[in-house]
Design a protein around this motif. Structure first.
Motif, mmCIF file in Angstrom:
data_model
loop_
_atom_site.group_PDB
_atom_site.id
_atom_site.type_symbol
_atom_site.label_atom_id
_atom_site.label_comp_id
_atom_site.label_asym_id
_atom_site.label_seq_id
_atom_site.Cartn_x
_atom_site.Cartn_y
_atom_site.Cartn_z
ATOM 1 N N GLU A 135 0.821 -1.214 0.000
ATOM 2 C CA GLU A 135 0.000 0.000 0.000
ATOM 3 C C GLU A 135 0.857 1.268 0.000
ATOM 4 O O GLU A 135 0.472 2.283 -0.593
ATOM 5 N N VAL A 136 2.013 1.212 0.650
ATOM 6 C CA VAL A 136 2.949 2.341 0.599
ATOM 7 C C VAL A 136 3.441 2.555 -0.832
ATOM 8 O O VAL A 136 3.513 3.686 -1.323
ATOM 9 N N ARG A 137 3.740 1.468 -1.529
ATOM 10 C CA ARG A 137 4.187 1.583 -2.926
ATOM 11 C C ARG A 137 3.063 2.117 -3.813
ATOM 12 O O ARG A 137 3.297 2.878 -4.750
ATOM 13 N N GLU A 138 1.829 1.723 -3.497
ATOM 14 C CA GLU A 138 0.674 2.248 -4.239
ATOM 15 C C GLU A 138 0.561 3.755 -4.036
ATOM 16 O O GLU A 138 0.297 4.512 -4.982
ATOM 17 N N LEU A 139 0.750 4.203 -2.805
ATOM 18 C CA LEU A 139 0.707 5.628 -2.491
ATOM 19 C C LEU A 139 1.745 6.392 -3.319
ATOM 20 O O LEU A 139 1.462 7.458 -3.872
ATOM 21 N N LEU A 140 2.947 5.831 -3.414
ATOM 22 C CA LEU A 140 4.017 6.477 -4.174
ATOM 23 C C LEU A 140 3.658 6.592 -5.651
ATOM 24 O O LEU A 140 3.889 7.625 -6.284
ATOM 25 N N ARG A 141 3.078 5.530 -6.193
ATOM 26 C CA ARG A 141 2.684 5.570 -7.607
ATOM 27 C C ARG A 141 1.587 6.606 -7.839
ATOM 28 O O ARG A 141 1.591 7.333 -8.837
ATOM 29 N N ALA A 142 0.644 6.687 -6.916
ATOM 30 C CA ALA A 142 -0.486 7.602 -7.068
ATOM 31 C C ALA A 142 -0.050 9.064 -6.994
ATOM 32 O O ALA A 142 -0.653 9.934 -7.631
ATOM 33 N N ASN A 143 0.994 9.346 -6.215
ATOM 34 C CA ASN A 143 1.438 10.726 -6.033
ATOM 35 C C ASN A 143 2.520 11.139 -7.027
ATOM 36 O O ASN A 143 3.010 12.262 -6.969
#
Length: 204
Positions: A135-143
């Motif tokens: 989920e942290v990696r997802e956050l990075l991709r989204a931002n």
């Protein structure tokens, strides 16, 4: 000739200490690494700060080089040439905000509660108050915005290092932990925990 008492010397030294702003919380976020409290962070202080929270020599060295080289020039407005010691001036730390960040700090370095809550509303799928590594990696991709060097690297380094040093035993980065990193209190807590652990090991 009037003598200067030790207490007067101590008061003068205290008055010279840099006090991070309560309003511009980004200053408090980085102030932990200002190990002598003068408002300027040098690479060796960044290294010592990482070591104080339990990071290994390799990560501490990388952090000192990456952070100070990346932020020093941005926090020294009006300076034409880079300083050979790469100091970071805390009073100007808001100038070092980069692309691909979470938006939890505004352009002046103030904490934005709605943006903080949004992080977990959007990306904490397994638990409402914590994020796992995926989920942290997802956050990075989204931002992700801007160019690779103008933000992506900084955002990835910040969040992945945070996940590495602050995840709990379940591999989760909790909401309270992330909130504490924004105001800098997490670093103080990790330093105390690391210091206590070292004392226990030495007395065993």
């Amino acid at each position: 000739m009037a003598s200067i008492s030790p207490s007067n010397n101590m008061q003068q030294e205290e008055s010279k200490k840099f006090v991070p702003s309560n309003e511009f919380v980004l200053q408090k976020h980085v102030a932990f690494f200002d190990r002598n409290g003068d408002g300027v962070i040098y690479p060796w202080e960044t290294f010592r700060g990482f070591r104080a929270i339990g990071s290994g020599i390799a990560l501490s060295t990388f952090g000192a080089i990456f952070i100070n080289l990346g932020l020093s020039g941005k926090t020294r407005p009006g300076k034409t040439f880079p300083h050979l010691l790469f100091p970071i001036e805390i009073k100007n730390i808001q100038r070092a905000k980069h692309g691909s960040d979470s938006g939890v700090y505004d352009d002046e370095g103030r904490f934005v509660p709605s943006k903080f809550e949004e992080l977990f509303a959007k990306h904490a799928h397994t638990y409402p108050d914590a994020m796992n590594g995926k989920e942290v990696r997802e956050l990075l991709r989204a931002n992700r915005t801007g160019t690779f060097l103008n933000g992506w690297v900084g955002a990835m380094a910040e969040w992945l290092v945070l996940y590495h040093v602050a995840k709990d035993k379940r591999g989760l980065l909790t909401k309270d932990t992330v909130r504490a990193v924004y105001d800098g209190s997490l670093f103080e807590r990790l330093e105390k925990e690391h210091s206590s652990s070292k004392k226990k090991d030495s007395s065993a």
